[in-house]
Enzyme design. Sequence first.
Site, PDB file in Angstrom:
ATOM      1  N   HIS A 120     -11.677  16.592   3.854  1.00  0.00           N
ATOM      2  CA  HIS A 120     -10.948  15.727   4.788  1.00  0.00           C
ATOM      3  C   HIS A 120     -11.902  14.971   5.717  1.00  0.00           C
ATOM      4  CE1 HIS A 120     -10.711  19.178   7.808  1.00  0.00           C
ATOM      5  NE2 HIS A 120     -10.786  18.168   8.658  1.00  0.00           N
ATOM      6  N   ASP A 180     -11.437  22.734   0.631  1.00  0.00           N
ATOM      7  CA  ASP A 180     -11.633  21.542   1.463  1.00  0.00           C
ATOM      8  C   ASP A 180     -13.123  21.228   1.658  1.00  0.00           C
ATOM      9  OD1 ASP A 180     -11.438  19.496   3.297  1.00  0.00           O
ATOM     10  OD2 ASP A 180      -9.992  20.501   4.588  1.00  0.00           O
ATOM     11  N   SER A 230     -14.671  20.855  11.996  1.00  0.00           N
ATOM     12  CA  SER A 230     -14.447  20.754  10.564  1.00  0.00           C
ATOM     13  C   SER A 230     -15.755  20.417   9.883  1.00  0.00           C
ATOM     14  CB  SER A 230     -13.416  19.691  10.261  1.00  0.00           C
ATOM     15  OG  SER A 230     -12.153  20.268  10.392  1.00  0.00           O
TER      16      SER A 230
END
Length: 718
Positions: A83, A219, A642
């Site tokens: 992402h 991810d 992230s």
Amino acid sequence: MRLIYILPALLLTLQASAGEGMWLPHLLKALNESEMKSMGMKLKAEDIYSVNKGSLKDAIVHFGGFCTAEVISSQGLLLTNHHCGYDNIQSHSSLEKNYLRDGYWAKNTTEELTNPGLFARFIEEIADVSTDVLKGVTPGMSAAEKQSVIDINIRNYKSKFTLDKFHELEVRPFFAGNQYLAFFMVRYNDVRLVGTPPESIGKFGADTDNWVWPRHTGDFSLFRIYAGPNNEPADISENNKPFTPKHSMPISLDGIQEGDFTMVFGFPGRTDEYLPSIAVDQIMTHSDPAKIAVRDAALNIMNKYMRNDESTRLKYASKYATIANSWKKWIGEAKGLKSTNAVGKKKTFEAEFEKRAMKAKQYTGLIPQFNALYTANLEASLVRDYFSEAPNRNIEMLRLMGSLRNLVQTYEKSGEKDYLKMKDRLSAFMQEFYQDFSADIDKEIFVSLMQICRDNLAKKYMPASTEGKSFEVLGDVLYGASPFTSWEKSSAVLGKSPQECIDIIKNDPMYQMAMEWNEIIRLNVNPEFEKNRRQIDSLQSIYMKAQMELFPEKKFYPDANSTLRVTYGKVQGYKPKDAVYYNPVTYLDGVMEKYVPGDYEFDVSQKLIQLHEDKDYGPYADKTGKLPVCFLGSNHTTGGNSGSPAIDAHGNLIGLNFDRVWEGTMSDINYDASICRNIMVDARYVLFVIDKFAGAKRLIDEMKLVHPKGKKMKKKVK
Ligand code: ARG
Ligand code: ASP
């Protein structure tokens, strides 16, 4: 007797709970090293952060300024989230080369794809410059006076250094302006896309599983830093070659177990951990619910259209995901604040604070002052919440009017030349805007959101021109009349002479209504809000200092502000509700349990199904023969973390941070060790996907795979 009961409870709230804290890497030795060691860490603080020798920090980069990534090979290979790489992956994708759907794996360095604008920035050194920056600041100064002294001091400090275009120096406030740190950074502007799994792995579970445990998302994506011929930072160029880092992170093949020490190293964006109880209460009972309600309505309408029509789904998918991401987080946040009694705990703390303040004869009366200011500011800040969520964001036509206003103002203030430049930029923006826009959907959102605003805001905060009107009727009129509901119509307007174009904009009733509303906020809301806000900010600065002085037994960490931090905890499950305990590890079997053929969130590729059936996991399975996918830890993370590495006791990579559990998203405001967990992809799943799923063996070969727990490799990596 009573004391005995109160004391343990109080101690609990005073102690930063295990896992809580986003610590400054250069202060680990003084503040954290011994605790980290007691939790199992085998490293020294200077193995994590050192200016003089290669340390873990030399493998961490701020990825594009919004995510974190880490160097995992001696050739500058970077690991981050799918992402985080999403926009770049999307920009290389087309219908014929659909890298989002199918994944992409460069077969050699020549196939690695450049990404203009994307950068990787390392921290070279962190220095405390509080004395320089706060020189001449006195307690009697107003906030504005104080700020102007600080600004001059920062400028003076920076002027001592001459930096080339790849070296940056930033001075940032910490602890609400009680401390200032300088960050010396180096920036690499050639960061290429190396590999990405298909969305069915990288975004598996999409919005439904976002913020949710149990999770089964792979991810991750891979990039590479390129440097100039002498390994120096450089802009994108054919002459560049893979970067040789000072440190690259070995990857552990031994995996994790519940209770293992973990550490997450990255760039958390923003937290507010030291707010007074009244601020937390207002977030929980007013601000979050207001924003949630507006987005609820907007998302429901989008969802209805997306489910009915595939082309609408494609158009709205990314927009929907962005809006839903914060929406879902706020819901979890408000619930978590309530369920952990965050306000009650803050109040207990404040009572103790006041007691100590009285005793110290300093800092008394801060809490009542906060109460008065926040209470006075509630109305204005709620109006701003509705305004920013409805006309300024989710009603896209009204939001677009803001961009048109810039064009009008440019024309009126700076003349035709600047107007033309601005028009070119605006045209490019609008052309893209309409690709993902449907006027019908927006009109329905308009009707619904305007009604929500009317139901919740005093009449004086609504545009007078809407008074007494049905929003259905108004929607038909405004969307029917506006020359800006499609690119076709807009480009015709923008193609006219500047004066004609400006006249058309200013005559559009949609524009007029947006401007009317804007003026209400500018004149009747913002001045009051900003006045209160300035006072709250200076009070917060005093309160922060006071907390640190009056609670010398407590360790304080500064709120996140997109600077480099270390957080540490353990691999740990949690109890989300009565009688339910969540294990901290998920497996590939769980992916298959969630598999819904053809579904846009839960489809699984045939290749992965086959590997699962054959149990063809190479050396990446755990002791029981199962393939781990994700795991949980008690590390204190937030947005911006992230892509951060999850690191074991020895400094090896064991996973990749990408999310938090829903029940614990209030960790941004009040970390609670019982339910705050971060979610990581297991490094073994990353390796499995690269090796077994994608067959990108050349990438595995450049990594350093290790066995810190001393096990022998079962099988050689094929
Ligand atoms: N919740 C995670 C974070 O805040 C992941 C967001 C990306 N995924 C998504 N489905 N929108 O950024
Ligand atoms: N998903 C977040 C990010 O993109 C991380 C988090 O909020 O926990 O940075």
